[in-house]
Each structure stands twice: as structure tokens, then as C-alpha cells.
Design a protein around this motif. Structure first.
Motif, mmCIF file in Angstrom:
data_model
loop_
_atom_site.group_PDB
_atom_site.id
_atom_site.type_symbol
_atom_site.label_atom_id
_atom_site.label_comp_id
_atom_site.label_asym_id
_atom_site.label_seq_id
_atom_site.Cartn_x
_atom_site.Cartn_y
_atom_site.Cartn_z
ATOM 1 N N LYS A 208 -0.371 8.798 -9.376
ATOM 2 C CA LYS A 208 -0.348 10.034 -8.522
ATOM 3 C C LYS A 208 -1.477 10.982 -9.164
ATOM 4 O O LYS A 208 -2.154 11.517 -8.429
ATOM 5 N N ALA A 209 -1.655 11.128 -10.640
ATOM 6 C CA ALA A 209 -1.963 12.255 -11.178
ATOM 7 C C ALA A 209 -3.650 11.843 -11.060
ATOM 8 O O ALA A 209 -4.490 12.765 -10.859
ATOM 9 N N ASN A 210 -4.002 10.724 -11.088
ATOM 10 C CA ASN A 210 -5.413 10.339 -11.221
ATOM 11 C C ASN A 210 -5.815 9.812 -9.918
ATOM 12 O O ASN A 210 -6.881 9.212 -9.943
ATOM 13 N N PHE A 211 -5.188 9.827 -8.866
ATOM 14 C CA PHE A 211 -5.602 9.155 -7.594
ATOM 15 C C PHE A 211 -6.909 9.661 -7.007
ATOM 16 O O PHE A 211 -7.254 10.937 -6.908
ATOM 17 N N ASP A 212 -7.777 8.733 -6.521
ATOM 18 C CA ASP A 212 -9.096 9.015 -5.921
ATOM 19 C C ASP A 212 -9.065 8.009 -5.082
ATOM 20 O O ASP A 212 -9.214 6.718 -5.230
ATOM 21 N N LYS A 215 -11.465 5.127 -5.640
ATOM 22 C CA LYS A 215 -11.175 4.039 -6.754
ATOM 23 C C LYS A 215 -9.927 3.346 -6.768
ATOM 24 O O LYS A 215 -9.368 3.108 -7.768
ATOM 25 N N ILE A 216 -9.264 3.084 -5.558
ATOM 26 C CA ILE A 216 -8.122 2.428 -5.188
ATOM 27 C C ILE A 216 -8.018 0.973 -6.201
ATOM 28 O O ILE A 216 -6.995 0.916 -6.894
ATOM 29 N N PHE A 217 -9.062 0.280 -6.055
ATOM 30 C CA PHE A 217 -9.115 -1.050 -6.596
ATOM 31 C C PHE A 217 -9.035 -0.850 -8.067
ATOM 32 O O PHE A 217 -8.222 -1.498 -8.849
ATOM 33 N N GLN A 218 -9.736 -0.006 -8.571
ATOM 34 C CA GLN A 218 -9.910 0.123 -10.011
ATOM 35 C C GLN A 218 -8.752 0.746 -10.647
ATOM 36 O O GLN A 218 -7.930 0.441 -11.648
ATOM 37 N N LEU A 219 -7.961 1.633 -9.794
ATOM 38 C CA LEU A 219 -6.784 2.272 -10.328
ATOM 39 C C LEU A 219 -5.364 1.284 -10.243
ATOM 40 O O LEU A 219 -4.730 0.934 -11.427
ATOM 41 N N GLU A 220 -5.589 0.389 -9.422
ATOM 42 C CA GLU A 220 -4.403 -0.671 -9.259
ATOM 43 C C GLU A 220 -4.837 -1.790 -10.560
ATOM 44 O O GLU A 220 -3.744 -1.989 -11.171
ATOM 45 N N GLN A 221 -5.997 -1.723 -10.777
ATOM 46 C CA GLN A 221 -6.285 -2.891 -11.989
ATOM 47 C C GLN A 221 -5.780 -2.285 -13.236
ATOM 48 O O GLN A 221 -5.254 -2.902 -14.167
ATOM 49 N N ASP A 222 -6.324 -0.852 -13.529
ATOM 50 C CA ASP A 222 -5.754 -0.135 -14.639
ATOM 51 C C ASP A 222 -4.193 -0.186 -14.865
ATOM 52 O O ASP A 222 -3.416 -0.186 -15.782
ATOM 53 N N ALA A 249 -4.163 0.932 1.195
ATOM 54 C CA ALA A 249 -4.551 2.312 1.597
ATOM 55 C C ALA A 249 -6.121 2.487 1.786
ATOM 56 O O ALA A 249 -6.657 1.629 0.948
ATOM 57 N N ASP A 250 -6.507 3.421 2.458
ATOM 58 C CA ASP A 250 -8.095 3.689 2.431
ATOM 59 C C ASP A 250 -8.361 5.057 3.077
ATOM 60 O O ASP A 250 -7.223 5.753 3.199
ATOM 61 N N GLU A 251 -9.504 5.297 3.167
ATOM 62 C CA GLU A 251 -9.815 7.008 3.493
ATOM 63 C C GLU A 251 -9.227 7.363 4.790
ATOM 64 O O GLU A 251 -8.945 8.442 5.078
ATOM 65 N N SER A 252 -8.704 6.244 5.577
ATOM 66 C CA SER A 252 -8.171 6.688 7.052
ATOM 67 C C SER A 252 -6.704 7.030 6.657
ATOM 68 O O SER A 252 -5.912 7.315 7.869
ATOM 69 N N SER A 253 -6.190 6.641 5.597
ATOM 70 C CA SER A 253 -4.725 6.561 5.597
ATOM 71 C C SER A 253 -4.440 8.124 5.420
ATOM 72 O O SER A 253 -4.699 8.704 4.466
ATOM 73 N N VAL A 274 5.347 8.769 -3.799
ATOM 74 C CA VAL A 274 4.613 9.151 -2.689
ATOM 75 C C VAL A 274 3.443 9.894 -3.523
ATOM 76 O O VAL A 274 3.547 10.897 -4.002
ATOM 77 N N ILE A 275 1.967 9.580 -3.010
ATOM 78 C CA ILE A 275 1.010 10.038 -3.431
ATOM 79 C C ILE A 275 0.332 11.241 -2.617
ATOM 80 O O ILE A 275 -0.070 12.136 -3.106
#
Length: 276
Positions: A208-212, A215-222, A249-253, A274-275
Motif C-alpha cells: 500500500k505504501a509503495n503502490f504505483d 509497477k504492479i508486476f514488480q511490486l507483486e514479485q517483491d 488491477a490496471d490503470e483503469s481500476s 484496500v489500496i
């Protein structure tokens, strides 16, 4: 508090209430502070509160899990009385199910994502029993916890498809002091498990704190790497999903939620945040 174990008794009693509003909290029992918060919300918004305790066999995909599910009914009754719940419905399996019942409700992709992938058939069992309980209690409002976010969405879909006249209310997650989401399964955690389990809420809060959104794919990997690096924790998934569909999720969410499930020791835990 009045306690009923048959459908005819509770229906007869509820019919005598002359149009009072009814808040309903369905549970599997082994009640904790999270359940009591649902009872409190139901009390604040309705004339009468009904809680059901029923360990529903059709939603357990693992027979051992069903067998081991805690059933401390005397303690549960004390907790409900302390919370000033009006009615407990505690039926035996034979009161809810006939022999050879068949149930299938097409709820679309929701059934097969996330929890559905790891617990095939689980949501058919959930919709089957919640449909039956709603038909018996006929509440004004149904109170469910955010911890089971996907379950809330599944039941919302069922209510919509079957045109059930009930208002759904989602109540926030109650957490233990370290951040662990309250769950009936937490009693199975050892002291070490409990310590290791804190990585779930820590990882979700980090997401939540680092959400961008780019970068969803990278965030999920990390986030997966964070879970995997914690001793005694075997993550099943951690995903950033569209809060309305649970698809990626994507930019339209417009609504975004991060959800995770992991085995900590021998206990399977779920959590979400909830982000946006």
C-alpha cells in the motif's frame, strides 16, 4: 438471548416480530473480536440481531480441515450474550441439508480466482449455505467481514443474480496488536507461528505504501519474495487486484485491493488491504 436449532422455530419467532428490522451475522463459530464487531454494527443498524453458528460441510475442500475446525459452542454463547445478541441460530447439519442435494450457481470468474484456485468448490458451498440461511432468516441487512473480501463479492454476486432482497454491509478487519488479522484459525498458531504470521500484514502495508500502478508486476514479485523469506511461511498468492472484479488491477481500476494467502506452520491464513 433466544437460541433456536430448527428452521421452523426461528421462522415462527421472526414472523412474530411485526416488521422489525433484522441484522444477520452468519458464522462458523469459534467467535473472536472480529465477529463481535459485526454483531455491534448489526445492533447499531437494526431492531433485532441474529447470529448463526453452523460449520458448513459443503464449503470445506479438505475433510481434515472440517474435522479440525474449532467448535467451542459454550464459549461462543457467552460471547454472544455479552455482546447482547438477540438470537442465535445453531442448527445441526440435518436441519440445513437433505440427502443428495445438488447446487450450482454460475458466479463467473470470481469462483476460480485467488481463493477459488486454491480451494476449488469452496464458493459453491458458501453460496449454497448462505442462500439457505438468508431464506430462513430473511434479514433486512447481512453483515460480513472485509477479511473474507472475495467471499463478500461472491455473496454480492449471488444476491444480485437471485434477486434476494437484502442489503449487504462489509465491516472492517479487526486485528491483533501486532497486525495479524483476527481469525478463528489463529488458535492453531504456535508462539513462533504467530510471530512469523505478522509478515502478511507487514507485506500488505508495504504494498500500500509503495503502490504505483505502473509497477504492479514488480511490486507483486517483491512482495512474494518478502513472504517467502520469512521462516515457516509458505505463501500461496499475493496479488494486486481490481476491487470490483478481482481480476488483475490496471490503470483503469477505480478500486484496488491487495490480497494474500499463506500457510504459516500448519495453519492457512488470508488477509488483504484496500489500496484505493
Amino acid at each position: 438471548m433466544k437460541i433456536f436449532s430448527t428452521r421452523s422455530e426461528i421462522q415462527q419467532y421472526l414472523a412474530s416480530l411485526n416488521g422489525k428490522t433484522v441484522g444477520f451475522v452468519p458464522t462458523l463459530g469459534a467467535l473472536h473480536r472480529g465477529h463481535i464487531s459485526l454483531i455491534e454494527q448489526a445492533k447499531a443498524g437494526n431492531d433485532v440481531v441474529v447470529c448463526s453458528i453452523f460449520v458448513n460441510p459443503t464449503q470445506f475442500t479438505d475433510p481434515k480441515d472440517l474435522e479440525n475446525y474449532p467448535r467451542p459452542i459454550a464459549t461462543d454463547i457467552s460471547k454472544l450474550e455479552a455482546a447482547e445478541c438477540d438470537i442465535l441460530f445453531h442448527p445441526p447439519v440435518s436441519e440445513i441439508y437433505d440427502d443428495n442435494e445438488h447446487w450450482h450457481l454460475n458466479i463467473g470468474p470470481l469462483e476460480f480466482l485467488l481463493e477459488g484456485e486454491f480451494r476449488p468448490g469452496h464458493y459453491q458451498g458458501v453460496t449454497q449455505v448462505v442462500y439457505k440461511l438468508l431464506d430462513i432468516v430473511k434479514p433486512t441487512r447481512l453483515y460480513l467481514g472485509q477479511k473474507d473480501y472475495q467471499q463478500f463479492m461472491v455473496i454480492s454476486r449471488m444476491v444480485e443474480l437471485l434477486k434476494i432482497p437484502v442489503q449487504l454491509v462489509m465491516c472492517p478487519i479487526e486485528r491483533e496488536p501486532g497486525g495479524l488479522a483476527m481469525s478463528s484459525r489463529n488458535i492453531h498458531l504456535t508462539a513462533d507461528d504467530r510471530q512469523h504470521s505478522l509478515i502478511l500484514s507487514k507485506t500488505l502495508n508495504w504494498l500500500k505504501a509503495n503502490f504505483d500502478v505502473n509497477k504492479i508486476f514488480q511490486l507483486e514479485q517483491d512482495a512474494m519474495a518478502m513472504l517467502q523469506s520469512e521462516p515457516g511461511v509458505e505463501p500461496e498468492y499475493i496479488e494486486i487486484a481490481d476491487g470490483k472484479t478481482l481480476l488483475p488491477a490496471d490503470e483503469s481500476s477505480t478500486s484496488i485491493i491487495a490480497l494474500t494467502a499463506a500457510r504459516v506452520g500448519k495453519t492457512r491464513l488470508i488477509d488483504n488491504v484496500v489500496i484505493r
